[in-house]
Design a protein around this motif. Structure first.
Motif, mmCIF file in Angstrom:
data_model
loop_
_atom_site.group_PDB
_atom_site.id
_atom_site.type_symbol
_atom_site.label_atom_id
_atom_site.label_comp_id
_atom_site.label_asym_id
_atom_site.label_seq_id
_atom_site.Cartn_x
_atom_site.Cartn_y
_atom_site.Cartn_z
ATOM 1 N N GLN A 157 -38.478 8.981 -3.414
ATOM 2 C CA GLN A 157 -37.571 9.808 -4.175
ATOM 3 C C GLN A 157 -37.003 8.984 -5.336
ATOM 4 O OE1 GLN A 157 -35.308 12.615 -1.267
ATOM 5 N NE2 GLN A 157 -35.476 10.641 -0.246
ATOM 6 N N PRO A 158 -36.279 9.620 -6.249
ATOM 7 C CA PRO A 158 -35.663 8.852 -7.350
ATOM 8 C C PRO A 158 -34.738 7.772 -6.805
ATOM 9 C CG PRO A 158 -35.600 11.209 -7.809
ATOM 10 C CD PRO A 158 -36.070 11.076 -6.390
ATOM 11 N N PHE A 159 -34.663 6.653 -7.523
ATOM 12 C CA PHE A 159 -33.833 5.534 -7.113
ATOM 13 C C PHE A 159 -32.436 5.639 -7.734
ATOM 14 C CE2 PHE A 159 -37.250 2.058 -6.180
ATOM 15 C CZ PHE A 159 -37.706 2.839 -5.135
ATOM 16 N N LYS A 160 -31.429 5.351 -6.937
ATOM 17 C CA LYS A 160 -30.087 5.155 -7.476
ATOM 18 C C LYS A 160 -30.012 3.739 -8.045
ATOM 19 C CE LYS A 160 -28.103 8.407 -4.148
ATOM 20 N NZ LYS A 160 -27.920 9.467 -5.148
ATOM 21 N N LYS A 161 -29.120 3.516 -8.992
ATOM 22 C CA LYS A 161 -29.144 2.274 -9.763
ATOM 23 C C LYS A 161 -28.214 1.184 -9.228
ATOM 24 C CE LYS A 161 -30.347 4.685 -14.061
ATOM 25 N NZ LYS A 161 -29.925 5.000 -15.446
ATOM 26 N N GLY A 162 -27.408 1.494 -8.214
ATOM 27 C CA GLY A 162 -26.399 0.541 -7.762
ATOM 28 C C GLY A 162 -26.941 -0.827 -7.424
ATOM 29 N N ALA A 163 -28.032 -0.876 -6.646
ATOM 30 C CA ALA A 163 -28.590 -2.169 -6.234
ATOM 31 C C ALA A 163 -29.082 -2.974 -7.427
ATOM 32 C CB ALA A 163 -29.741 -1.939 -5.257
ATOM 33 N N PHE A 164 -29.545 -2.291 -8.452
ATOM 34 C CA PHE A 164 -30.084 -2.972 -9.632
ATOM 35 C C PHE A 164 -28.953 -3.553 -10.487
ATOM 36 C CE2 PHE A 164 -33.092 0.133 -8.139
ATOM 37 C CZ PHE A 164 -34.291 -0.560 -8.144
ATOM 38 N N TYR A 165 -27.830 -2.845 -10.564
ATOM 39 C CA TYR A 165 -26.655 -3.398 -11.239
ATOM 40 C C TYR A 165 -26.181 -4.662 -10.528
ATOM 41 C CZ TYR A 165 -25.880 0.480 -14.476
ATOM 42 O OH TYR A 165 -25.997 1.379 -15.511
ATOM 43 N N VAL A 166 -26.191 -4.630 -9.195
ATOM 44 C CA VAL A 166 -25.784 -5.801 -8.415
ATOM 45 C C VAL A 166 -26.722 -6.975 -8.686
ATOM 46 C CG1 VAL A 166 -25.595 -6.747 -6.082
ATOM 47 C CG2 VAL A 166 -24.653 -4.485 -6.587
ATOM 48 N N ALA A 167 -28.033 -6.721 -8.662
ATOM 49 C CA ALA A 167 -29.009 -7.792 -8.856
ATOM 50 C C ALA A 167 -28.877 -8.426 -10.238
ATOM 51 C CB ALA A 167 -30.421 -7.244 -8.662
ATOM 52 N N VAL A 168 -28.695 -7.592 -11.262
ATOM 53 C CA VAL A 168 -28.576 -8.111 -12.627
ATOM 54 C C VAL A 168 -27.282 -8.898 -12.787
ATOM 55 C CG1 VAL A 168 -28.257 -7.427 -15.036
ATOM 56 C CG2 VAL A 168 -30.083 -6.389 -13.668
ATOM 57 N N ALA A 169 -26.185 -8.363 -12.254
ATOM 58 C CA ALA A 169 -24.902 -9.048 -12.381
ATOM 59 C C ALA A 169 -24.925 -10.397 -11.676
ATOM 60 C CB ALA A 169 -23.779 -8.174 -11.820
ATOM 61 N N ALA A 170 -25.607 -10.479 -10.548
ATOM 62 C CA ALA A 170 -25.668 -11.721 -9.773
ATOM 63 C C ALA A 170 -26.855 -12.589 -10.161
ATOM 64 C CB ALA A 170 -25.739 -11.402 -8.281
ATOM 65 N N GLU A 171 -27.720 -12.077 -11.044
ATOM 66 C CA GLU A 171 -28.970 -12.757 -11.413
ATOM 67 C C GLU A 171 -29.796 -13.100 -10.176
ATOM 68 O OE1 GLU A 171 -28.005 -16.059 -14.018
ATOM 69 O OE2 GLU A 171 -28.053 -14.709 -15.752
ATOM 70 N N ALA A 172 -29.805 -12.157 -9.219
ATOM 71 C CA ALA A 172 -30.546 -12.336 -7.972
ATOM 72 C C ALA A 172 -31.889 -11.619 -8.070
ATOM 73 C CB ALA A 172 -29.747 -11.770 -6.799
ATOM 74 N N PRO A 173 -32.947 -12.226 -7.557
ATOM 75 C CA PRO A 173 -34.255 -11.552 -7.591
ATOM 76 C C PRO A 173 -34.263 -10.326 -6.687
ATOM 77 C CG PRO A 173 -34.363 -13.545 -6.255
ATOM 78 C CD PRO A 173 -33.018 -13.543 -6.915
ATOM 79 N N ILE A 174 -35.100 -9.363 -7.025
ATOM 80 C CA ILE A 174 -35.260 -8.149 -6.224
ATOM 81 C C ILE A 174 -36.564 -8.257 -5.443
ATOM 82 C CG2 ILE A 174 -35.616 -5.643 -6.305
ATOM 83 C CD1 ILE A 174 -33.959 -5.615 -8.879
ATOM 84 N N THR A 175 -36.474 -8.118 -4.126
ATOM 85 C CA THR A 175 -37.653 -8.135 -3.272
ATOM 86 C C THR A 175 -37.860 -6.744 -2.700
ATOM 87 O OG1 THR A 175 -37.324 -10.468 -2.678
ATOM 88 C CG2 THR A 175 -38.719 -9.154 -1.238
ATOM 89 N N MET A 176 -39.073 -6.230 -2.815
ATOM 90 C CA MET A 176 -39.373 -4.859 -2.409
ATOM 91 C C MET A 176 -40.121 -4.833 -1.073
ATOM 92 S SD MET A 176 -40.488 -3.585 -6.221
ATOM 93 C CE MET A 176 -41.122 -5.230 -6.627
#
Length: 236
Positions: A157-176
């Motif tokens: 389904q469509p993704f909400k953006k909250g986790a991506f804002y967190v990752a960018v703000a923390a400069e943390a990599p995203i693992t899928m």
């Protein structure tokens, strides 16, 4: 037989949570408690269900730095499919209503997990912003189902953006983390669940990205997950 297995698997959850309360009360709000509980619940649940869980790409899960993990959300049984994949010091995001579930709600809260009331979007945004600070300050990782609700195996389904804002703000990599489509169908006289394959994709780095890059980041991650899910063998 398959129904009986499912009932027993879910009846075991509050039992394990009651036992887990001892651990959680001894070390309240320690995120490593979540890894322990997830491992016990997932492996016990799969054993009762008779479910095999082939795993591909475990080496892609960083364990030496804080990360944001996103996974596709199909059924409540995702707890058994993916619960033992939490990296160290991981907290998860769940609905505030989880707090009212007997025993599970209490350990969820004591694990320092994040409860969001989606009816209050301003509060949810503030919580996610605080989470990015915790990732940086306390070196915690975050596990999120970005779809926000279960798909019941009908594709991403469509993704909400909250986790991506967190990752960018923390400069943390995203693992899928991608689970193959599955349902509650069973096979054989013993009613064993069909296997569910899980694939972990290489991390997507976010260092240097800004909020302006988030729409493209969301689309890129969703496309990668969709391709991976499509390539995984579906339960038959």
């Amino acid at each position: 037989m398959g129904v009986l297995r499912a009932v027993l698997a879910w009846l075991l959850v509050p039992v394990i949570c009651v036992a887990g309360l001892v651990v959680y009360l001894a070390k309240p709000f320690n995120p490593n408690n979540n890894c322990w509980l997830g491992r016990v619940l997932a492996r016990s649940g799969r054993w009762i269900l008779g479910m095999e869980r082939p795993l591909v790409g475990l080496q892609n899960m960083p364990r030496d730095r804080p990360i944001v993990v996103i996974a596709n959300h199909q059924h409540n049984d995702d707890l058994f499919v993916m619960g033992d994949l939490l990296p160290p010091r991981t907290v998860t995001v769940g609905k505030s209503a989880l707090a009212w579930l007997p025993f599970f709600g209490q350990v969820f809260w004591l694990g320092g997990n994040i409860m969001i009331n989606r009816a209050k979007s301003g509060r949810a945004v503030a919580v996610m912003q605080a989470t990015s600070n915790a990732i940086t300050r306390d070196r915690k990782s975050l596990w999120v189902f970005p779809e926000g609700t279960r798909s019941h195996g009908r594709g991403l389904q469509p993704f909400k953006k909250g986790a991506f804002y967190v990752a960018v703000a923390a400069e943390a990599p995203i693992t899928m983390v991608c689970a193959s489509p599955y349902d509650s169908r069973t096979s054989g006289l013993l009613g064993r669940r069909q296997p569910v394959t899980v694939q972990i994709l290489p991390p997507v780095e976010t260092a240097g990205l800004t909020n302006a890059d988030i729409p493209d980041l969301v689309e890129r991650c969703r496309n990668q997950m969709q391709q991976a899910v499509n390539a995984l063998p579906a339960a038959e």
